[in-house]
Design an enzyme around this catalytic site. Structure first.
Site, short mmCIF file in Angstrom:
data_model
loop_
_atom_site.label_atom_id
_atom_site.label_comp_id
_atom_site.label_asym_id
_atom_site.label_seq_id
_atom_site.Cartn_x
_atom_site.Cartn_y
_atom_site.Cartn_z
N ALA A 255 0.85 -1.19 0.00
CA ALA A 255 0.00 0.00 0.00
C ALA A 255 0.89 1.24 0.00
CB ALA A 255 -0.89 -0.02 1.23
N GLY A 260 2.78 5.52 -10.05
CA GLY A 260 3.16 6.60 -10.97
C GLY A 260 4.10 6.03 -12.00
N CYS A 263 5.00 4.31 -17.11
CA CYS A 263 4.23 3.27 -17.79
C CYS A 263 2.79 3.10 -17.28
CB CYS A 263 4.96 1.93 -17.70
SG CYS A 263 6.50 1.95 -18.61
N1 NAD Z 1 10.60 3.24 -19.12
C1 NAD Z 1 10.22 2.02 -18.84
O1 NAD Z 1 10.41 1.52 -17.73
C2 NAD Z 1 9.52 1.17 -19.88
C3 NAD Z 1 9.35 -0.21 -19.65
C4 NAD Z 1 8.73 -0.98 -20.63
C5 NAD Z 1 8.27 -0.38 -21.79
N2 NAD Z 1 8.42 0.97 -21.98
C6 NAD Z 1 7.95 1.55 -23.24
O2 NAD Z 1 9.08 1.75 -24.08
C7 NAD Z 1 8.88 2.93 -24.89
C8 NAD Z 1 10.05 3.90 -24.68
O3 NAD Z 1 10.01 4.33 -23.33
P1 NAD Z 1 11.23 5.12 -22.67
O4 NAD Z 1 10.91 5.28 -21.25
O5 NAD Z 1 12.52 4.46 -23.08
O6 NAD Z 1 11.11 6.55 -23.46
P2 NAD Z 1 12.12 7.76 -23.47
O7 NAD Z 1 11.31 8.98 -23.65
O8 NAD Z 1 13.06 7.66 -22.30
O9 NAD Z 1 13.01 7.54 -24.79
C9 NAD Z 1 12.53 7.65 -26.10
C10 NAD Z 1 13.68 8.18 -26.96
O10 NAD Z 1 13.31 8.06 -28.33
C11 NAD Z 1 13.90 9.15 -29.04
N3 NAD Z 1 13.22 9.27 -30.34
C12 NAD Z 1 11.91 9.60 -30.60
N4 NAD Z 1 11.69 9.56 -31.93
C13 NAD Z 1 12.84 9.19 -32.53
C14 NAD Z 1 13.24 8.96 -33.88
N5 NAD Z 1 12.37 9.09 -34.90
N6 NAD Z 1 14.50 8.61 -34.12
C15 NAD Z 1 15.40 8.47 -33.12
N7 NAD Z 1 15.09 8.66 -31.82
C16 NAD Z 1 13.83 9.02 -31.53
C17 NAD Z 1 13.71 10.32 -28.09
O11 NAD Z 1 14.59 11.40 -28.39
C18 NAD Z 1 14.02 9.66 -26.73
O12 NAD Z 1 15.39 9.78 -26.41
C19 NAD Z 1 7.52 3.49 -24.47
O13 NAD Z 1 6.55 3.00 -25.35
C20 NAD Z 1 7.31 2.91 -23.09
O14 NAD Z 1 5.95 2.79 -22.77
C21 NAD Z 1 9.05 1.74 -21.06
#
Ligand code: NAD
Length: 439
Positions: A255, A260, A263
């Site tokens: 709890a 937050g 994701c």
């Molecule tokens: N953060 C987590 O713990 C986590 C876990 C599982 C899944 N995800 C999923 O993974 C995905 C990415 O999440 P994140 O937290 O790594 O995001 P993030 O915002 O940290 O990173 C995304 C990166 O992509 C780059 N980018 C965007 N468009 C681009 C392009 N056309 N060419 C090159 N680079 C480009 C951005 O500049 C940024 O650095 C999301 O869909 C998220 O839901 C995240």
């Protein structure tokens, strides 16, 4: 295998570094020049335990490169991962797929030879079909397959999670693509991690169903905590009492102030929208999102109660700002609405976080940022633990008592035993347990 990782954020950077560690030849691409330049100087854009060393070792071995040149990386690759962000779309809560589709167009322009394009970003069901359509339209000549391979890593334990996953989900019906995916994950496969081949749409939905289920579990125990407070029960013991049942399991039954992070909030919302669009509303998930949203701000009322209903003009110290420990990620952190609510009630807020301060500063107005937990407690009428960083687990209560205006601790993570805190003469409020007055 030659891998291009499009998007070098939390997921792209960790996945790229781990694939390189498996022995693949990886190029991580990002359009953010500053980010790529920083990584090349050896500075990580995120805080993730073990990442600096993993990146450095694989760069030294020549298996891991960083670039802003997407066409160059894609041309040379057998497998291209899309790991760009999929935030909530402003206004309606659907996943914003513009980064994914932009990446697909850029990838299409540079395909050379059979290439597997893998969506690692969390994307709504049917996105793979659209990525395939975009690429096919741009490059009718290209040989490619589009695969869904959702990522389940947790920030703060990302490298371990990537290298020791409970399962690897691969959504594709294409035999060549499945072979490439098996080769990519071979070290894990040999390590007996389950690899689950499914249809592409099924894989896309598995990711959302997993996150929504975990978010539901957290919200469930949070509501039980509220009831426990009213009836004089202890939620920690309830969580243990139900968690020992193998059908339930003990994880995600802590709890607290509400979930937050980058994701759960956006993914529950996006799943709700997908359900509505398809005429299959997900009422449980809708409720989970709404209950959780209201909860974060409501936590300020605990502070109000502990201070006998008066916050105006008082100083509150907030310990922990990131959405969980061992990350600097502030996305949708419970600390943000909580601090705003405290300020709305007239409190002055001081705050400290071991690694998240730089990320937090642009998101918080009129907060005094402090150098450590004790500086944060200086002159405070209450101290609130929002994030359970290790260093907050053994606070020096005698010292706190001498520097605080009154000894009040609001522990939103239940990291202390009520009797223990009360022994030091503190008023103690936690979550789902009776409040304790100083002895
Ligand atoms: N953060 C987590 O713990 C986590 C876990 C599982 C899944 N995800 C999923 O993974 C995905 C990415 O999440 P994140 O937290 O790594 O995001 P993030 O915002 O940290 O990173 C995304 C990166 O992509 C780059 N980018 C965007 N468009 C681009 C392009 N056309 N060419 C090159 N680079 C480009 C951005 O500049 C940024 O650095 C999301 O869909 C998220 O839901 C995240």
């Amino acid at each position: 295998m030659r891998v291009a990782m499009i998007g070098t954020g939390y997921v792209g950077l960790v996945s790229g570094a781990c694939f390189a560690d498996f022995g693949h030849d990886v190029t991580c691409v990002d359009k953010d020049k500053g980010k790529i330049a920083a990584i090349e100087r050896g500075e990580m854009p995120i805080y993730e335990p073990g990442l600096t060393d993993l990146v450095a070792a694989n760069r030294r071995a020549g298996r891991l490169k960083f670039t802003t040149d997407l066409p160059g990386a894609v041309k040379a690759a057998d497998a291209v991962f899309i790991a760009v962000g999929t935030p909530s779309r402003r206004g309606d809560g659907h996943a914003d797929l513009s980064f994914v589709y932009d990446a697909a167009r850029e990838i299409a322009a540079s395909l050379d030879g059979f290439t597997v394009i893998i969506t690692k970003s969390t994307v709504p069901v049917g996105t793979g079909d659209e990525v395939e359509r975009i690429i096919r339209e741009a490059r009718p000549d290209a040989q490619f397959a589009v695969v869904s391979n959702p990522e389940f890593l947790r920030e703060g334990a990302a490298i371990r999670d990537f290298k020791l996953p409970d399962r690897i989900v691969v959504g594709s019906e294409d035999a060549r693509a499945r072979e490439v995916m098996t080769e990519l994950y071979r070290p894990l496969y040999l390590n007996r991690s389950a690899i689950l081949f499914t249809g592409r749409r099924t894989a896309e939905l598995i990711k959302y169903a997993a996150n929504a289920f975990l978010a539901t579990k957290i919200t469930f125990i949070n509501e039980i905590a509220d009831l426990a407070e009213k009836v004089g029960a202890d939620v920690q013991e309830i969580a243990r009492g139900i968690g020992l049942d193998n059908r339930i399991g003990s994880k995600f039954l802590h709890a607290g102030p509400g979930f937050g992070g980058s994701c759960f909030p956006k993914d529950t919302l996006a799943l709700v929208k997908t359900g509505q669009d398809h005429g299959a509303p997900l009422r449980i998930v809708e409720t989970v999102a709404a209950v959780n949203d209201a909860r974060k701000r409501a936590m300020a009322r605990k502070v109000l109660t502990a201070l006998d209903g008066e916050l105006r003009g008082k100083t509150v110290g907030v310990l922990g700002l990131t959405f969980k420990p061992n990350t600097d990620d502030m996305r949708d952190s419970p600390s943000l609405p909580l601090i705003t609510a405290l300020q709305d009630m007239g409190a002055k807020v001081r705050a400290f976080d071991p690694v998240g301060m730089e990320q937090a500063k642009p998101l918080l107005a009129n907060v005094t940022f402090c150098d450590d937990a004790y500086a944060c407690a200086e002159g405070a009428s209450a101290l609130v633990i929002v994030t359970e960083w290790e260093q907050f687990r053994a606070l020096d209560f005698k010292r706190l008592k001498t520097i605080m205006v009154c000894p009040v601790l609001v522990d939103l993570r239940n990291i202390y035993r009520p009797e223990e805190v009360a022994r030091y003469g503190f008023v103690y409020e936690s979550v789902g347990r009776a409040s304790v007055k100083a002895k």
